[in-house]
Design an enzyme around this catalytic site. Sequence first.
Site, PDB file in Angstrom:
ATOM      1  N   HIS A 174       0.857  -1.180   0.000  1.00 13.55           N
ATOM      2  CA  HIS A 174       0.000   0.000   0.000  1.00 13.55           C
ATOM      3  C   HIS A 174       0.899   1.239   0.000  1.00 13.55           C
ATOM      4  CE1 HIS A 174       1.070   0.133   4.199  1.00 13.55           C
ATOM      5  NE2 HIS A 174       0.464  -1.028   4.438  1.00 13.55           N
ATOM      6  N   HIS A 222       3.963   1.309   2.256  1.00 10.99           N
ATOM      7  CA  HIS A 222       5.157   0.605   1.763  1.00 10.99           C
ATOM      8  C   HIS A 222       5.847   1.441   0.680  1.00 10.99           C
ATOM      9  CE1 HIS A 222       2.659  -3.042   2.960  1.00 10.99           C
ATOM     10  NE2 HIS A 222       3.784  -3.248   3.616  1.00 10.99           N
ATOM     11  N   GLN A 280       6.773 -15.707  12.043  1.00 13.20           N
ATOM     12  CA  GLN A 280       6.302 -14.635  12.925  1.00 13.20           C
ATOM     13  C   GLN A 280       4.803 -14.719  13.203  1.00 13.20           C
ATOM     14  OE1 GLN A 280       7.811 -11.592  10.027  1.00 13.20           O
ATOM     15  NE2 GLN A 280       6.028 -10.424  10.652  1.00 13.20           N
ATOM     16  N   SER A 295      -1.686  -3.406   5.849  1.00 14.24           N
ATOM     17  CA  SER A 295      -2.276  -4.441   4.989  1.00 14.24           C
ATOM     18  C   SER A 295      -3.509  -5.034   5.656  1.00 14.24           C
ATOM     19  CB  SER A 295      -1.265  -5.557   4.719  1.00 14.24           C
ATOM     20  OG  SER A 295      -0.123  -5.011   4.110  1.00 14.24           O
TER      21      SER A 295
HETATM   22  O1  PAF Z   1       6.844  -5.380   8.894  1.00 13.29           O
HETATM   23  C1  PAF Z   1       6.786  -6.377   8.166  1.00 13.29           C
HETATM   24  O2  PAF Z   1       6.185  -6.357   7.093  1.00 13.29           O
HETATM   25  C2  PAF Z   1       7.476  -7.662   8.598  1.00 13.29           C
HETATM   26  O3  PAF Z   1       7.383  -7.856   9.974  1.00 13.29           O
HETATM   27  C3  PAF Z   1       8.940  -7.768   8.112  1.00 13.29           C
HETATM   28  C4  PAF Z   1       9.811  -6.681   8.730  1.00 13.29           C
HETATM   29  C5  PAF Z   1       8.983  -7.658   6.602  1.00 13.29           C
HETATM   30  C6  PAF Z   1       9.523  -9.116   8.531  1.00 13.29           C
HETATM   31  O4  PAF Z   1       8.781 -10.173   8.013  1.00 13.29           O
END
Ligand code: PAF
Length: 284
Positions: free
Chosen positions: A34, A37, A61, A186
């Site tokens: 978006h 980013h 994560q 997102s």
């Molecule tokens: O912020 C994010 O989009 C994610 O946590 C990252 C830093 C790309 C790590 O997967």
Amino acid sequence: MRVIEQISQMQSWSERERCSGSRIALVPTMGFLHEGHLSLVREARSKGTRLAVSIFVNPAQFAPSEDYAAYPRDLDRDRYLLERESVDVVFCPSVAEMYPERYQTYVDVEEMGAPLCGAGRPGHFRGVATVVAKLFNIVRPHVAVFGQKDFQQLQIIRRLARDLNLDVEIVAHPTVREKDGLALSSRNSYLDPSERQAALCLYRALKVAESLVQRGENNCATILSAVTAEITREPRARVDYAELRDPESLKEVGRIERPTLLALAVWIGKARLIDNIILAPGRN
Ligand code: PAF
């Protein structure tokens, strides 16, 4: 724009660029890009001579109960947007490429990963720190840009870079907001129109805190109770946490005597939204 899926090819590209004197800037993302980013991408463009963006929805994560499978993805659109930003290379590895069988090494920024989002999402920052350390080793950037919306993540990555002596400059980029104040994310795509409206309670709560501090209030309990009251006036909102912490150490504070982080996580429907502000006594 080159699209690379293999780690070895990404490393060769970086090696060549480094040898020819390029300064590589990286924006790590999980895709479904978006405007937030894209503003990181533009900042990164000004920091380097070669621009790399990674797109990888990192399973490490997400807890098993979380939205890994449902996390929004649209690689074709992402590639189109990045091409328009004159990105040099997009690194979009598969999960098997990043975490092959028998993978077992993780990076844990222990203390800073425990509170705030770490409390409700145990293991989340271990996954983030691990993938970011891997991306730094694969893309070998001179500089990497992260958004301040994920403030805890940003500070953990700074700590990671310092503690592991990673030779990469970490640049923070301010949160990008819609006109009405909603921070871009997102996960906003999970909101229906009425939830989208309800989500504005996060920004309103930040503003309530800011105006209290401007008027001289420095008692954290008073500020947090006003913040929580503002959020809970919205019936569709459920507070996960609202906390005031030192922006460097992420330790709790009792009074606002220096710039202090107000961090929020709030459930709106199935979206868990986060936002934050730095409250600075006498400077707001
Ligand atoms: O912020 C994010 O989009 C994610 O946590 C990252 C830093 C790309 C790590 O997967």
